[in-house]
Scaffold this motif. Sequence first.
Motif, PDB file in Angstrom:
ATOM      1  N   GLY A 151       0.818  -1.190   0.000  1.00 11.11           N
ATOM      2  CA  GLY A 151       0.000   0.000   0.000  1.00 11.11           C
ATOM      3  C   GLY A 151       0.858   1.248   0.000  1.00 11.11           C
ATOM      4  O   GLY A 151       2.098   1.200   0.075  1.00 11.11           O
ATOM      5  N   ILE A 152       0.193   2.400  -0.088  1.00 13.89           N
ATOM      6  CA  ILE A 152       0.867   3.697  -0.078  1.00 13.89           C
ATOM      7  C   ILE A 152       0.896   4.202   1.358  1.00 13.89           C
ATOM      8  O   ILE A 152      -0.120   4.182   2.059  1.00 13.89           O
ATOM      9  CB  ILE A 152       0.149   4.684  -1.000  1.00 13.89           C
ATOM     10  N   GLY A 153       2.060   4.638   1.800  1.00 12.80           N
ATOM     11  CA  GLY A 153       2.211   5.109   3.166  1.00 12.80           C
ATOM     12  C   GLY A 153       1.405   6.370   3.422  1.00 12.80           C
ATOM     13  O   GLY A 153       1.440   7.318   2.625  1.00 12.80           O
ATOM     14  N   THR A 154       0.686   6.397   4.531  1.00  8.25           N
ATOM     15  CA  THR A 154      -0.105   7.574   4.886  1.00  8.25           C
ATOM     16  C   THR A 154       0.771   8.683   5.467  1.00  8.25           C
ATOM     17  O   THR A 154       0.323   9.828   5.546  1.00  8.25           O
ATOM     18  CB  THR A 154      -1.184   7.177   5.896  1.00  8.25           C
ATOM     19  N   VAL A 155       1.993   8.363   5.860  1.00  4.32           N
ATOM     20  CA  VAL A 155       2.917   9.368   6.400  1.00  4.32           C
ATOM     21  C   VAL A 155       3.930   9.781   5.343  1.00  4.32           C
ATOM     22  O   VAL A 155       4.102  10.952   5.033  1.00  4.32           O
ATOM     23  CB  VAL A 155       3.634   8.829   7.656  1.00  4.32           C
ATOM     24  N   SER A 156       4.608   8.790   4.754  1.00  2.92           N
ATOM     25  CA  SER A 156       5.655   9.075   3.769  1.00  2.92           C
ATOM     26  C   SER A 156       5.105   9.354   2.378  1.00  2.92           C
ATOM     27  O   SER A 156       5.820   9.876   1.526  1.00  2.92           O
ATOM     28  CB  SER A 156       6.627   7.900   3.705  1.00  2.92           C
ATOM     29  N   ARG A 157       3.825   8.972   2.110  1.00  3.69           N
ATOM     30  CA  ARG A 157       3.202   9.108   0.788  1.00  3.69           C
ATOM     31  C   ARG A 157       3.936   8.296  -0.278  1.00  3.69           C
ATOM     32  O   ARG A 157       3.821   8.561  -1.460  1.00  3.69           O
ATOM     33  CB  ARG A 157       3.154  10.583   0.343  1.00  3.69           C
ATOM     34  N   GLU A 158       4.699   7.290   0.149  1.00  2.00           N
ATOM     35  CA  GLU A 158       5.445   6.449  -0.780  1.00  2.00           C
ATOM     36  C   GLU A 158       4.905   5.023  -0.705  1.00  2.00           C
ATOM     37  O   GLU A 158       4.628   4.518   0.389  1.00  2.00           O
ATOM     38  CB  GLU A 158       6.933   6.437  -0.447  1.00  2.00           C
ATOM     39  N   PRO A 159       4.735   4.356  -1.864  1.00  2.00           N
ATOM     40  CA  PRO A 159       4.254   2.969  -1.832  1.00  2.00           C
ATOM     41  C   PRO A 159       5.336   2.026  -1.324  1.00  2.00           C
ATOM     42  O   PRO A 159       6.540   2.290  -1.450  1.00  2.00           O
ATOM     43  CB  PRO A 159       3.907   2.686  -3.302  1.00  2.00           C
ATOM     44  N   GLY A 160       4.908   0.910  -0.779  1.00  2.00           N
ATOM     45  CA  GLY A 160       5.850  -0.081  -0.279  1.00  2.00           C
ATOM     46  C   GLY A 160       5.148  -1.360   0.115  1.00  2.00           C
ATOM     47  O   GLY A 160       3.912  -1.420   0.211  1.00  2.00           O
ATOM     48  N   TYR A 161       5.947  -2.394   0.344  1.00  2.00           N
ATOM     49  CA  TYR A 161       5.438  -3.694   0.786  1.00  2.00           C
ATOM     50  C   TYR A 161       5.807  -3.865   2.249  1.00  2.00           C
ATOM     51  O   TYR A 161       6.963  -3.652   2.650  1.00  2.00           O
ATOM     52  CB  TYR A 161       6.051  -4.809  -0.066  1.00  2.00           C
ATOM     53  N   TYR A 162       4.816  -4.253   3.070  1.00  2.00           N
ATOM     54  CA  TYR A 162       5.000  -4.319   4.513  1.00  2.00           C
ATOM     55  C   TYR A 162       5.062  -5.775   4.975  1.00  2.00           C
ATOM     56  O   TYR A 162       4.226  -6.591   4.583  1.00  2.00           O
ATOM     57  CB  TYR A 162       3.846  -3.611   5.229  1.00  2.00           C
ATOM     58  N   PHE A 163       6.072  -6.096   5.825  1.00  2.00           N
ATOM     59  CA  PHE A 163       6.157  -7.366   6.528  1.00  2.00           C
ATOM     60  C   PHE A 163       5.944  -7.072   8.019  1.00  2.00           C
ATOM     61  O   PHE A 163       6.471  -6.078   8.547  1.00  2.00           O
ATOM     62  CB  PHE A 163       7.538  -8.017   6.361  1.00  2.00           C
ATOM     63  N   SER A 164       5.199  -7.914   8.715  1.00  5.93           N
ATOM     64  CA  SER A 164       4.977  -7.702  10.145  1.00  5.93           C
ATOM     65  C   SER A 164       4.993  -9.034  10.872  1.00  5.93           C
ATOM     66  O   SER A 164       4.719 -10.087  10.283  1.00  5.93           O
ATOM     67  CB  SER A 164       3.641  -6.984  10.380  1.00  5.93           C
ATOM     68  N   PHE A 165       5.298  -8.951  12.179  1.00  6.00           N
ATOM     69  CA  PHE A 165       5.355 -10.153  13.018  1.00  6.00           C
ATOM     70  C   PHE A 165       4.996  -9.750  14.447  1.00  6.00           C
ATOM     71  O   PHE A 165       5.467  -8.718  14.961  1.00  6.00           O
ATOM     72  CB  PHE A 165       6.763 -10.757  12.978  1.00  6.00           C
ATOM     73  N   GLY A 166       4.134 -10.545  15.088  1.00  5.35           N
ATOM     74  CA  GLY A 166       3.706 -10.248  16.439  1.00  5.35           C
ATOM     75  C   GLY A 166       4.793 -10.518  17.466  1.00  5.35           C
ATOM     76  O   GLY A 166       5.569 -11.459  17.361  1.00  5.35           O
ATOM     77  N   ILE A 167       4.865  -9.661  18.479  1.00  6.33           N
ATOM     78  CA  ILE A 167       5.847  -9.793  19.565  1.00  6.33           C
ATOM     79  C   ILE A 167       5.081 -10.179  20.824  1.00  6.33           C
ATOM     80  O   ILE A 167       4.159  -9.472  21.248  1.00  6.33           O
ATOM     81  CB  ILE A 167       6.614  -8.482  19.771  1.00  6.33           C
ATOM     82  N   VAL A 168       5.440 -11.309  21.396  1.00  9.70           N
ATOM     83  CA  VAL A 168       4.740 -11.817  22.583  1.00  9.70           C
ATOM     84  C   VAL A 168       5.733 -12.001  23.721  1.00  9.70           C
ATOM     85  O   VAL A 168       6.932 -12.203  23.513  1.00  9.70           O
ATOM     86  CB  VAL A 168       4.016 -13.137  22.266  1.00  9.70           C
ATOM     87  N   ASP A 169       5.203 -11.927  24.911  1.00 14.16           N
ATOM     88  CA  ASP A 169       5.974 -12.201  26.133  1.00 14.16           C
ATOM     89  C   ASP A 169       5.184 -13.240  26.920  1.00 14.16           C
ATOM     90  O   ASP A 169       4.288 -12.919  27.684  1.00 14.16           O
ATOM     91  CB  ASP A 169       6.158 -10.913  26.927  1.00 14.16           C
ATOM     92  N   GLY A 170       5.538 -14.516  26.656  1.00 14.18           N
ATOM     93  CA  GLY A 170       4.742 -15.588  27.224  1.00 14.18           C
ATOM     94  C   GLY A 170       3.398 -15.644  26.520  1.00 14.18           C
ATOM     95  O   GLY A 170       3.319 -15.818  25.314  1.00 14.18           O
TER      96      GLY A 170
END
Length: 663
Positions: free
Chosen positions: A187-206
Amino acid sequence: MLKLSAPYRPGFAGSPGDLRDKAVLVRFHGSDVTTGTPQLSRWRRWAAIGVWLCLIGAGGALAYLGGERAGIRSLQQGTLHRLDIYSTSLRSELSRYEYLPQVLSLSPDVLDLLRRPDDSSLQFNANVYLETVNAHAQASAIYVMNASGLTLAASNWNQQGSFVDMNFSYRPYFQDALRGVPGRFYGIGTVSREPGYYFSFGIVDGARQLGVAAVKVNLDKLDATWSHSADKVLAVDGNGVVFLSSDAGWKFRALRPLSSETLQQLAQTRQYTEAGSLTPIDMREHRPLSGGAATVVQLSASEARRQTAGEPFGPDYLLDSRPVDGTDWKLIMLSDMKPVHALARTSAVATVFALVFLTLLVLYFQQRRRIVHQRLAAREALQGAYDELEHKVQLRTEALSEANLHLQTEIAERKRAEEILKTTLEDLVQTGKMAVLGQMSAGITHELNQPLTALRTLSANAVVFLARGESAQVDMNLRTICQLTDRMGQITAQLKKFARRSAVELQSVALADVIADALFLLDQRIRQERIQLEQAVEPHLHALCEGNRLEQVLVNLLANAFDATAGETGVRRVRIVARRTPDGAIVEVHDNGNGIAAEVMPRLFEPFFTTKEQGLGLGLGLAISAGIVRDFGGLLRAGESELGGAAFIVTLRNGQRGATTHG
């Protein structure tokens, strides 16, 4: 039926002049020998001409269709090959970063900040850490959000347009990671106004969900590469929106009008908020092809004038598509149909000329046959016996000519069969080479995965040790990173050498050192997954091989053993044994997994064969390992383990210190 105006006398004799002086007329029913013109009515003659012209036109039309079909097949073969190249480059660019969010979730700086988000010193440490990681990774941005979507730290924290304190909870990649699913989103960044591909991963503690780590990758490099290509290639998402294109005018436009539900969903996720109204490309399907693999599309006149100035009507394009593995994207290529139409027209014109020439040739032979027939009939009336003899000679000559022609035809067919066989053998050799190169290139990611994981762990530890002031540990980690980097280069060169079937340099190698290096690369996984590792390695044991390549084999076998025990509820046991034999040395890797099924065993070392779930393996590890061991002059085989699972046995030749040979 032949009629003579005077009786035939077998004893008649005379000179050629006498024969010319004799007034003998030969007539056929419906024709005159002196003229040879058929007495057909005019309308029958024109009807025959009209039928023949229709046949010539039909032959030209069939030739046009056949030439067009052949041109489309040839064009489609080239298009599919180039689509494979584009798909591979796009997937390779994405795979460079998909591991990064998971690695960030293990960082102590990130975990400490998520546990205590109000601590400004922890936020500063996390910002500096993310900035350092991004300097090496060369991504657009790396940032960490809490469980409500608020960005706590980012690699661009000290830049204009920083992501810090921005809330991205509306993004699908954040919502997926929060549910425990690795997020993927373009998608297109709402802050940078530049398109890009996003990778994400959840961070858990127990059992507690702390937040989400995300990486944004800019794909403009692919855009720049595609823009210099002569191909019209574009990438579309699952909604049919073009987000990458060799033509900048098609970017962020839709292949078809979007429904209101789709537009509402895009508005909620703000995927293309800055891209305008997503107007459709004015393109329509002109003709589907057989098999459904491709279609011929036509641009509108306005779109055609924008593409190529001066063309009032939209040209035809062959549309081929290829899905991108791991995404809902499709790569589409448009190939100009002008060469196909030119080939079809050439085929039609050549066929028409050939039919016209054949018609003239037939008429010529018919006329010639009439003349010969007339002469033979006249001579038969005057000199029957002589003509009969000539007729027999002619029959004999025609029989010999036919036999000679048949023999020449057989010789030509044999030569053509030999040429076809030779060409087929050359094609098979070339196909085999390309298959091996494809297997090796596809295995590079698999072979470098473990060293990359070790590099990430060492670099993260070096940052922590540097913050603590433990310079000795930092120096040790950096030296180890240099060694692993050199080793990765050696692995790549060895994979290239394996693909070329080049000569292999063998030397005496201490197996204990190689086993220790392989276990070092897998040390983090052994500790994290609590695998009980058992070793039984005889001291001072040497084998004739290459240390780096043998290390690859052991890493593959150990990783497979770890995967095989992943489903065990009890203690996961893996044993590595190295012992002497009368002819050399044996290295065994045992596990207490489920073992290998009997029907799987014959295909175990085939390329691209795997029993793992889709996405967990390419099926190249064992094939590459078997090839490496064969280059050593050894053997890799599988069997049952005394631990209850599978056992892989590597048999190597005996090696003495200082001995070197070439294989």
